[in-house]
Scaffold this motif. Sequence first.
Motif, PDB file in Angstrom:
ATOM      1  N   ASN A  61       0.877  -1.098   0.235  1.00  0.00           N
ATOM      2  CA  ASN A  61       0.161  -0.047   0.058  1.00  0.00           C
ATOM      3  C   ASN A  61       0.996   1.269  -0.153  1.00  0.00           C
ATOM      4  O   ASN A  61       1.791   1.450   0.758  1.00  0.00           O
ATOM      5  N   SER A 113       0.572   5.615  -0.321  1.00  0.00           N
ATOM      6  CA  SER A 113      -0.583   6.713  -0.411  1.00  0.00           C
ATOM      7  C   SER A 113       0.252   8.063  -0.496  1.00  0.00           C
ATOM      8  O   SER A 113       1.471   8.143   0.084  1.00  0.00           O
ATOM      9  N   VAL A 136      -2.777   0.182  -4.327  1.00  0.00           N
ATOM     10  CA  VAL A 136      -2.564  -1.215  -3.948  1.00  0.00           C
ATOM     11  C   VAL A 136      -1.990  -2.188  -5.061  1.00  0.00           C
ATOM     12  O   VAL A 136      -2.557  -2.178  -5.974  1.00  0.00           O
TER      13      VAL A 136
END
Length: 350
Positions: free
Chosen positions: A234, A236, A284
Amino acid sequence: SFENIPQGKYFISYSYTGYKNEYSDAVTISDKQQSLNLGIIKLSEMHLQLKEVTVAAKKPLYEQKIDRLIINVATSITFAGSTALDVLERSPGVLVNRMSNALSVNGKSGVIIMINGKRNYMDIAAVVQMLAGMPSGNIERIEIITTPPANFDAEGDAGVINIVLKANTQFGTNGSYTLSGGYSKGEQNAVSLNLNHRKGKVNLFGNYSFSRDHGQQLWTNYHAVTYAGNFMENYSESHRDFVVSQHDAQAGIDYEISKKTIIGGLVSGNYRNWNMQSNNTADVSINHQLDTSAKVINNELHTTSNFGMNVNLQHNFKPDEKISINADYLNYKDKNPNTYLNDYYNNAGT
């Protein structure tokens, strides 16, 4: 006359205001010697005369007292253009968490914030935001009191932070102002104004400050784990562009009923506006192949405002004995609307 002089060789200096200094030859003093005749010393008059002598004293940046640490903000140029929260961040023992809007002293939370010895009853998160916009140009000193005396509220187990604003004891009408500007990841500017009028038994005072800070923030986060034979990641990013502006104002009056008794009133207000747009992305991946992604546009508006009134009476019995009575009213508002626009995509970009 000189007392308790050990045996040895000495020089004797002679000085007098307006005359040149003179020095004797080396003089030997023995243990049993009671007196010494050096004759008449004649001083020569100085041709350069002093017109005046100015004795100036400067407070140190930090003063350690028995029960408190005093930070003399007004005497230090290093705090120019900063805010009250900036000063606290650089203070020993004080930890400021801007993310959670929290304050702690010596590792303890539950700090009581006071301004000019009067407690601020707002939530600590709102107080931290208010201090973030309060220019240091309005502050005389900050007192970090770890063991509060009996005349302070004993509710906070971490101690008291007392912010003392600049006061003017001169008669007549006078004041001061400050202007500051800068640029970091956006423009930053602040202005403050202090006014005071003292005549007879009446003292009128007021101050106003405005600050505006435009900045940008980048938050990133990466997390990876192996689960059921798959390597999952992941990642971000959050790009935040914000503008925060703040207004602070105070106006008050003190009336001297007698030399020992003063009655006063104070009106204060604060308005803070935080406006931010944030562009966020999250990806992801499974086994280094993109699986899904998301894009979020977040608009946030956070406004806080407070209005307060105070009526106080103080009577001094002795220089170190006094009694004070305060009546306070506080109205506080906090609005924080948020909007989110979310888009989700599969590995094909649909």
